[in-house]
Design an enzyme around this catalytic site. Structure first.
Site, mmCIF file in Angstrom:
data_model
loop_
_atom_site.group_PDB
_atom_site.id
_atom_site.type_symbol
_atom_site.label_atom_id
_atom_site.label_comp_id
_atom_site.label_asym_id
_atom_site.label_seq_id
_atom_site.Cartn_x
_atom_site.Cartn_y
_atom_site.Cartn_z
ATOM 1 N N TYR A 57 -97.370 49.101 30.140
ATOM 2 C CA TYR A 57 -97.370 47.856 28.734
ATOM 3 C C TYR A 57 -97.637 46.456 29.463
ATOM 4 O O TYR A 57 -97.005 46.045 30.488
ATOM 5 C CB TYR A 57 -95.918 47.708 27.890
ATOM 6 N N LEU A 206 -94.355 52.094 11.701
ATOM 7 C CA LEU A 206 -94.739 52.125 10.373
ATOM 8 C C LEU A 206 -95.827 52.099 10.695
ATOM 9 O O LEU A 206 -96.355 50.885 9.834
ATOM 10 C CB LEU A 206 -94.025 50.552 10.276
#
Length: 341
Positions: A57, A206
């Protein structure tokens, strides 16, 4: 109870963790370092205790900001990172490398960036098909024996790979995409996890913002946002998926919660061994997501949601062909729309 759940319980951690990726990676421009640190510090202050990051990341930047944000708080948090996939400066792209020597080197570097001498959980980010899974997992097991990691994890693997890996060493957790509109773990992985008391950590719970109802037009995303290359978010498929979301949004209003909270409560309703780790760049969304812990859905509501956004209704594959080539998770044969597999 699994070791992961026991450790989280000792910390009195919420059942919802924090995915730290999006402050540095994948969803458009990264936040400036100081702002990213503040966002992660706020997450701790409002109650998050399970923090998830990775070598990949932000080309290691995410681990650095997590390390800064949690400095002095190490014994109060459950800290997870990942190895085996990193940005390679020589080729200018990510590289999957599951060789034991690579995993050990990346672990040492992660510990340094995260300002700690141990990780609670360390995942193999992607399986390297050139390296037997037993070799990769065996090295992670040795890191556990040395006290550098508290448990071995796998990410984006199939039930078959999990069963193969655990013959070499116990697997504490598997991280996989799981949400109302991405139910792939239900094909086989969730059962395989439960065979061996392995926790399922649900990333993108989500739906990469789809389930929040706030992303109405993916064309407005930055060019660098990874969702622009995902079939479900294409100009043809996304409007049809939004049609599926409408019923879910109505149910959220009826239950007096936000769609994001309803999505997280649905995941928590799948069992205590399913741990969602939503990510957020804003304090308000962090607080909104964490508040979902107080929301319990009855069997009738869970059944209603189960019938929404089923795999045969969702339009488009979750990954592009290039992304799909890096994983070996099970896929539904009934997916619809462009880019299906």
């Amino acid at each position: 109870m699994s070791d992961v759940l026991r450790r989280l319980e000792r910390l009195r951690a919420p059942a919802i963790g924090l995915g730290c990726m999006n402050v540095s990676h994948a969803y458009g421009s990264p936040l400036p370092e100081a702002e990213a640190v503040r966002v992660l510090q706020h997450a701790f202050e409002v109650g998050y205790r399970h923090f998830d990051t990775a070598t990949l990341y932000g080309k290691t930047a995410n681990e650095r900001v997590v390390g800064q944000a949690l400095a002095g708080r190490r014994e109060e948090v459950f800290l997870a990172s990942k190895c085996g996939m990193a940005f390679d400066l020589e080729i200018g792209a990510k590289r999957i490398d599951g060789r034991p020597e690579t995993l050990r080197r990346q672990c040492e570097q992660s510990l340094s960036r995260l300002k700690t001498d141990h990780l609670d959980l360390y995942y193999l980010h992607r399986r390297d098909r050139r390296v037997p899974i037993e070799e990769s997992v065996g090295e992670l097991g040795r890191l556990e024996q040395e006290g550098k990691i508290g448990g071995v994890g796998l990410s984006e693997v199939s039930a078959a790979t999990l069963r193969q890996a655990r013959q070499e060493h116990p697997i504490a957790a598997v991280q996989s995409e799981y949400s109302v509109w991405t139910r792939n773990p239900e094909i086989a992985l969730l059962d395989a996890c439960r065979e061996s008391n392995t926790v399922l950590v649900a990333f993108s719970p989500l739906g990469r913002a789809f389930l929040t109802g706030t992303l109405r037009d993916p064309a407005r995303l930055e060019d660098s946002d990874m969702r622009r290359g995902m079939p479900r978010f294409s100009a043809d498929n996304y409007p049809r998926n939004l049609d599926l979301l409408a019923e879910f949004e109505v149910l959220a209003r009826q239950r007096e919660c936000t769609p994001a909270q309803l999505a997280l409560a649905w995941l928590r309703g799948q069992g205590a061994d399913v741990i969602p780790i939503p990510g957020s760049r804003t304090a308000s969304h962090q607080e909104e997501n964490l508040a979902a812990e107080a929301l319990t859905l009855d069997a009738g509501t869970l059944a209603l949601i189960n019938a929404m956004m089923t795999p045969d209704q969702v339009v488009g594959a979750r990954y592009s062909e290039a992304q799909q080539a890096d994983i070996d998770t099970e896929e539904f044969a009934t997916a619809r729309g462009d880019g299906d597999h």
